[in-house]
Scaffold this motif. Structure first.
Motif, PDB file in Angstrom:
ATOM      1  N   SER A   6     -17.269   8.422 -10.673  1.00 11.68           N
ATOM      2  CA  SER A   6     -15.986   8.918 -11.170  1.00 11.68           C
ATOM      3  C   SER A   6     -14.866   7.919 -10.986  1.00 11.68           C
ATOM      4  O   SER A   6     -13.900   7.921 -11.719  1.00 11.68           O
ATOM      5  CB  SER A   6     -15.592  10.194 -10.422  1.00 11.68           C
ATOM      6  OG  SER A   6     -16.624  11.130 -10.457  1.00 11.68           O
ATOM      7  N   VAL A   7     -14.980   7.067  -9.967  1.00 11.56           N
ATOM      8  CA  VAL A   7     -13.880   6.185  -9.603  1.00 11.56           C
ATOM      9  C   VAL A   7     -14.180   4.766 -10.098  1.00 11.56           C
ATOM     10  O   VAL A   7     -15.238   4.220  -9.817  1.00 11.56           O
ATOM     11  CB  VAL A   7     -13.671   6.194  -8.070  1.00 11.56           C
ATOM     12  CG1 VAL A   7     -12.572   5.243  -7.671  1.00 11.56           C
ATOM     13  CG2 VAL A   7     -13.364   7.601  -7.574  1.00 11.56           C
ATOM     14  N   ASN A   8     -13.225   4.194 -10.844  1.00 11.37           N
ATOM     15  CA  ASN A   8     -13.352   2.810 -11.310  1.00 11.37           C
ATOM     16  C   ASN A   8     -12.791   1.817 -10.306  1.00 11.37           C
ATOM     17  O   ASN A   8     -13.262   0.685 -10.216  1.00 11.37           O
ATOM     18  CB  ASN A   8     -12.616   2.608 -12.634  1.00 11.37           C
ATOM     19  CG  ASN A   8     -13.189   3.442 -13.768  1.00 11.37           C
ATOM     20  OD1 ASN A   8     -12.499   3.785 -14.708  1.00 11.37           O
ATOM     21  ND2 ASN A   8     -14.467   3.788 -13.689  1.00 11.37           N
ATOM     22  N   ALA A   9     -11.758   2.245  -9.564  1.00 13.62           N
ATOM     23  CA  ALA A   9     -11.129   1.332  -8.604  1.00 13.62           C
ATOM     24  C   ALA A   9     -10.277   2.092  -7.607  1.00 13.62           C
ATOM     25  O   ALA A   9      -9.749   3.164  -7.912  1.00 13.62           O
ATOM     26  CB  ALA A   9     -10.267   0.314  -9.332  1.00 13.62           C
ATOM     27  N   ILE A  10     -10.155   1.509  -6.409  1.00 13.14           N
ATOM     28  CA  ILE A  10      -9.172   1.934  -5.415  1.00 13.14           C
ATOM     29  C   ILE A  10      -8.370   0.686  -5.071  1.00 13.14           C
ATOM     30  O   ILE A  10      -8.934  -0.346  -4.712  1.00 13.14           O
ATOM     31  CB  ILE A  10      -9.836   2.530  -4.162  1.00 13.14           C
ATOM     32  CG1 ILE A  10     -10.554   3.841  -4.528  1.00 13.14           C
ATOM     33  CG2 ILE A  10      -8.802   2.764  -3.065  1.00 13.14           C
ATOM     34  CD1 ILE A  10     -11.246   4.514  -3.370  1.00 13.14           C
ATOM     35  N   ILE A  11      -7.056   0.801  -5.215  1.00 16.29           N
ATOM     36  CA  ILE A  11      -6.185  -0.369  -5.076  1.00 16.29           C
ATOM     37  C   ILE A  11      -4.998  -0.012  -4.183  1.00 16.29           C
ATOM     38  O   ILE A  11      -4.441   1.077  -4.301  1.00 16.29           O
ATOM     39  CB  ILE A  11      -5.660  -0.824  -6.460  1.00 16.29           C
ATOM     40  CG1 ILE A  11      -6.820  -1.024  -7.444  1.00 16.29           C
ATOM     41  CG2 ILE A  11      -4.815  -2.076  -6.350  1.00 16.29           C
ATOM     42  CD1 ILE A  11      -6.394  -1.103  -8.896  1.00 16.29           C
ATOM     43  N   ILE A  12      -4.623  -0.946  -3.311  1.00 20.08           N
ATOM     44  CA  ILE A  12      -3.389  -0.812  -2.531  1.00 20.08           C
ATOM     45  C   ILE A  12      -2.579  -2.081  -2.773  1.00 20.08           C
ATOM     46  O   ILE A  12      -3.058  -3.188  -2.530  1.00 20.08           O
ATOM     47  CB  ILE A  12      -3.676  -0.634  -1.024  1.00 20.08           C
ATOM     48  CG1 ILE A  12      -4.570   0.590  -0.783  1.00 20.08           C
ATOM     49  CG2 ILE A  12      -2.362  -0.498  -0.248  1.00 20.08           C
ATOM     50  CD1 ILE A  12      -5.028   0.770   0.655  1.00 20.08           C
ATOM     51  N   LEU A  13      -1.352  -1.897  -3.298  1.00 18.58           N
ATOM     52  CA  LEU A  13      -0.498  -3.034  -3.637  1.00 18.58           C
ATOM     53  C   LEU A  13       0.798  -2.996  -2.831  1.00 18.58           C
ATOM     54  O   LEU A  13       1.298  -1.924  -2.478  1.00 18.58           O
ATOM     55  CB  LEU A  13      -0.142  -3.014  -5.131  1.00 18.58           C
ATOM     56  CG  LEU A  13      -1.291  -3.086  -6.132  1.00 18.58           C
ATOM     57  CD1 LEU A  13      -0.755  -2.973  -7.559  1.00 18.58           C
ATOM     58  CD2 LEU A  13      -2.084  -4.366  -5.968  1.00 18.58           C
ATOM     59  N   ASN A  14       1.350  -4.179  -2.587  1.00 24.51           N
ATOM     60  CA  ASN A  14       2.651  -4.310  -1.958  1.00 24.51           C
ATOM     61  C   ASN A  14       3.709  -4.033  -3.028  1.00 24.51           C
ATOM     62  O   ASN A  14       3.709  -4.680  -4.075  1.00 24.51           O
ATOM     63  CB  ASN A  14       2.799  -5.721  -1.399  1.00 24.51           C
ATOM     64  CG  ASN A  14       4.113  -5.942  -0.689  1.00 24.51           C
ATOM     65  OD1 ASN A  14       4.965  -5.070  -0.634  1.00 24.51           O
ATOM     66  ND2 ASN A  14       4.275  -7.131  -0.143  1.00 24.51           N
ATOM     67  N   ILE A  15       4.594  -3.086  -2.777  1.00 21.97           N
ATOM     68  CA  ILE A  15       5.598  -2.720  -3.775  1.00 21.97           C
ATOM     69  C   ILE A  15       6.599  -3.855  -3.989  1.00 21.97           C
ATOM     70  O   ILE A  15       7.039  -4.105  -5.101  1.00 21.97           O
ATOM     71  CB  ILE A  15       6.342  -1.431  -3.351  1.00 21.97           C
ATOM     72  CG1 ILE A  15       5.381  -0.251  -3.399  1.00 21.97           C
ATOM     73  CG2 ILE A  15       7.549  -1.174  -4.232  1.00 21.97           C
ATOM     74  CD1 ILE A  15       5.947   1.032  -2.877  1.00 21.97           C
ATOM     75  N   ASP A  16       6.935  -4.559  -2.921  1.00 23.37           N
ATOM     76  CA  ASP A  16       7.981  -5.585  -3.004  1.00 23.37           C
ATOM     77  C   ASP A  16       7.642  -6.707  -3.977  1.00 23.37           C
ATOM     78  O   ASP A  16       8.449  -7.069  -4.823  1.00 23.37           O
ATOM     79  CB  ASP A  16       8.260  -6.173  -1.616  1.00 23.37           C
ATOM     80  CG  ASP A  16       8.746  -5.108  -0.645  1.00 23.37           C
ATOM     81  OD1 ASP A  16       9.401  -4.148  -1.100  1.00 23.37           O
ATOM     82  OD2 ASP A  16       8.457  -5.228   0.562  1.00 23.37           O
ATOM     83  N   ASP A  17       6.448  -7.296  -3.846  1.00 20.47           N
ATOM     84  CA  ASP A  17       6.117  -8.437  -4.698  1.00 20.47           C
ATOM     85  C   ASP A  17       4.893  -8.209  -5.591  1.00 20.47           C
ATOM     86  O   ASP A  17       4.493  -9.085  -6.335  1.00 20.47           O
ATOM     87  CB  ASP A  17       5.914  -9.695  -3.853  1.00 20.47           C
ATOM     88  CG  ASP A  17       4.777  -9.558  -2.848  1.00 20.47           C
ATOM     89  OD1 ASP A  17       4.069  -8.530  -2.870  1.00 20.47           O
ATOM     90  OD2 ASP A  17       4.597 -10.482  -2.033  1.00 20.47           O
ATOM     91  N   GLY A  18       4.298  -7.024  -5.514  1.00 20.89           N
ATOM     92  CA  GLY A  18       3.146  -6.705  -6.368  1.00 20.89           C
ATOM     93  C   GLY A  18       1.851  -7.337  -5.914  1.00 20.89           C
ATOM     94  O   GLY A  18       0.845  -7.278  -6.624  1.00 20.89           O
ATOM     95  N   SER A  19       1.853  -7.954  -4.731  1.00 18.87           N
ATOM     96  CA  SER A  19       0.634  -8.618  -4.264  1.00 18.87           C
ATOM     97  C   SER A  19      -0.416  -7.595  -3.842  1.00 18.87           C
ATOM     98  O   SER A  19      -0.095  -6.488  -3.409  1.00 18.87           O
ATOM     99  CB  SER A  19       0.942  -9.569  -3.103  1.00 18.87           C
ATOM    100  OG  SER A  19       1.438  -8.837  -2.001  1.00 18.87           O
TER     101      SER A  19
END
Length: 200
Positions: free
Chosen positions: A9-22
């Motif tokens: 069911s899941v294609n990806a799990i992602i955690i991103l830094n909001i400040d710079d998008g890294s």
């Protein structure tokens, strides 16, 4: 199972830094259940739109731009359902196929957020995630494996990830010299002999 349905069911799990998008954490899944073809990549390598890091980063950049100013927690992006939660200075995403069950995917994002809160007992932010990257990876692996949702109860996930040893072992008391190992072998041999005699 209905045609077209899949456990993945899941294609990806992602955690991103909001400040710079890294990227802080990203795990992309492709279904291991498709029959391989001569030109296909092994099942542990993502295929399709997430086949390489460049396409993944492009997807992540667009995703952050789309969700940074949103107030909801679900969008349709790049023909995929994306559920997201903002915590302090990070944005967490669960990406699923357009035909997937939104409620099930929503339970995955809640399980991720709540598990991290229980594990860290403090705010979930970039620094905490990086310092405890091993726990974050283990928690995500308990929630999803190869795109298949395994567990969504945060208390069970935290118990599995942070389970302490059942008994502390004092390593200084273990004799690892040749004589100590021989003594241990003799003790085991004697116990086995006693056990065999009792069985006969």
């Amino acid at each position: 199972m209905a045609p077209g349905m899949s456990l993945s069911s899941v294609n990806a799990i992602i955690i991103l830094n909001i400040d710079d998008g890294s990227r802080i954490f990203a795990k992309y899944y492709s279904s291991p259940h498709h029959a391989p073809t001569a030109s296909s990549t092994p099942h542990h390598q993502p295929s399709g739109p997430f086949a390489d890091v460049k396409s993944q980063k492009t997807f992540e950049k667009g995703l952050l731009e789309k969700t940074a100013k949103q107030t909801g927690d679900i969008i349709l992006y790049d023909n995929r359902i994306v559920l997201y939660k903002m915590e302090s200075d990070v944005m967490m995403y669960v990406v699923g196929g357009v035909d997937e069950n939104e409620v099930l995917l929503y339970n995955v994002i809640l399980a991720l957020r709540d598990s991290l809160h229980l594990l860290f007992k403090q705010s979930v932010d970039k620094r905490t995630i990086i310092e405890n990257y091993d726990l974050v990876s283990l928690a995500i692996d308990e929630i999803v494996d190869d795109g298949i949702i395994l567990e969504t109860d945060p208390t069970i996930i935290v118990q599995r990830v942070s389970k302490a040893p059942t008994q502390d072992v004092n390593l200084s008391r273990i004799d690892l010299s040749e004589q100590g190992v021989n003594n241990l072998a003799q003790l085991g041999k004697a116990k086995l002999t006693d056990w065999l005699r009792q069985g006969l």
